[in-house]
Design a protein around this motif. Structure first.
Motif, PDB file in Angstrom:
ATOM      1  N   LYS A  11       0.850  -1.175   0.000  1.00 12.57           N
ATOM      2  CA  LYS A  11       0.000   0.000   0.000  1.00 12.57           C
ATOM      3  C   LYS A  11       0.893   1.233   0.000  1.00 12.57           C
ATOM      4  CE  LYS A  11      -3.601   2.386   2.329  1.00 12.57           C
ATOM      5  NZ  LYS A  11      -4.814   2.365   3.030  1.00 12.57           N
ATOM      6  N   LEU A  22       6.339   2.011  -1.248  1.00 10.58           N
ATOM      7  CA  LEU A  22       5.356   0.978  -0.922  1.00 10.58           C
ATOM      8  C   LEU A  22       5.740   0.293   0.377  1.00 10.58           C
ATOM      9  CD1 LEU A  22       4.765  -0.612  -4.427  1.00 10.58           C
ATOM     10  CD2 LEU A  22       3.332   1.013  -3.216  1.00 10.58           C
ATOM     11  N   GLN A 131      -1.701  -2.448  -5.665  1.00 10.95           N
ATOM     12  CA  GLN A 131      -1.073  -2.529  -4.350  1.00 10.95           C
ATOM     13  C   GLN A 131      -0.764  -3.968  -3.957  1.00 10.95           C
ATOM     14  OE1 GLN A 131      -3.078   0.014  -1.469  1.00 10.95           O
ATOM     15  NE2 GLN A 131      -3.912   1.202  -3.162  1.00 10.95           N
TER      16      GLN A 131
END
Length: 146
Positions: A11, A22, A131
Motif C-alpha cells: 500500500k 510501498l 497494491q
C-alpha cells in the motif's frame, strides 16, 4: 473463517520514508460461507462482495446498471444444482465491515457439463488497485482449485 490472516499486500505510504514508497499491510482473506437456503438472512460478507463488484463496474463502465446486489449473489449461491461456487472477500486486517472490502474473488465449478473446467475471477476495488492485493489473493484461489 479467515483463510489467510497473514496475507500481505503493498500500500502506498501516506507518511514515512518517501512519497510513493510501498509498504506492506496485512489483509484478511475470508471465505464467504454458502447459504443453507435462499430464504435465510443475507450474510454481511455478501454485502462486501456486492460493494466491490459495484465499485468496479462504476469504475469500468461509468454505471452500475448490471450489478447484482447482495441478495442476488446470495440466492445464486443457495442453488448449487448446476455449479458449485466459492467466494472470498478481502479486508484490511481485522476489519469486516462490508464497505471496507478491498477485493473479491470467486470460482465457479460446473456440475453437469464441462466438469473439467473452473471459472475464476479476482476483482480489486478501484481505490485499492496496484497494491499487490490480487497477487496476495492468488495462492488462496490456486489452492482451492487443486
Amino acid at each position: 473463517m479467515v483463510i489467510d490472516g497473514g496475507g500481505l499486500a503493498k500500500k502506498p505510504c501516506a507518511e514515512g520514508p518517501a512519497p510513493g514508497t510501498l509498504v506492506r499491510v496485512n489483509i484478511d482473506i475470508v471465505q464467504i460461507p454458502l447459504p443453507h437456503s435462499a430464504e435465510a438472512p443475507v450474510d454481511p460478507l455478501y454485502e462486501a462482495y456486492a460493494h466491490v463488484s459495484r465499485a468496479a463496474d462504476i469504475h469500468f463502465y461509468g454505471n452500475d446498471d448490471l450489478v447484482s446486489d447482495a441478495r442476488e449473489y446470495f440466492i445464486e449461491d443457495a442453488n448449487q444444482k448446476y455449479q458449485r461456487t466459492a467466494r472470498w472477500g478481502v479486508f484490511p486486517a481485522g476489519e469486516r465491515a462490508p464497505e471496507r472490502a478491498v477485493a473479491i474473488a470467486a470460482i465457479d465449478y460446473p456440475v453437469a457439463d464441462n466438469t473439467h473446467l473452473a471459472y475464476t475471477w479476482i476483482v480489486t476495488h478501484p481505490e485499492w488497485r496496484s497494491q499487490g492485493i490480487a497477487t496476495a489473493l492468488l495462492p488462496t484461489i490456486e489452492e482451492s482449485l487443486r
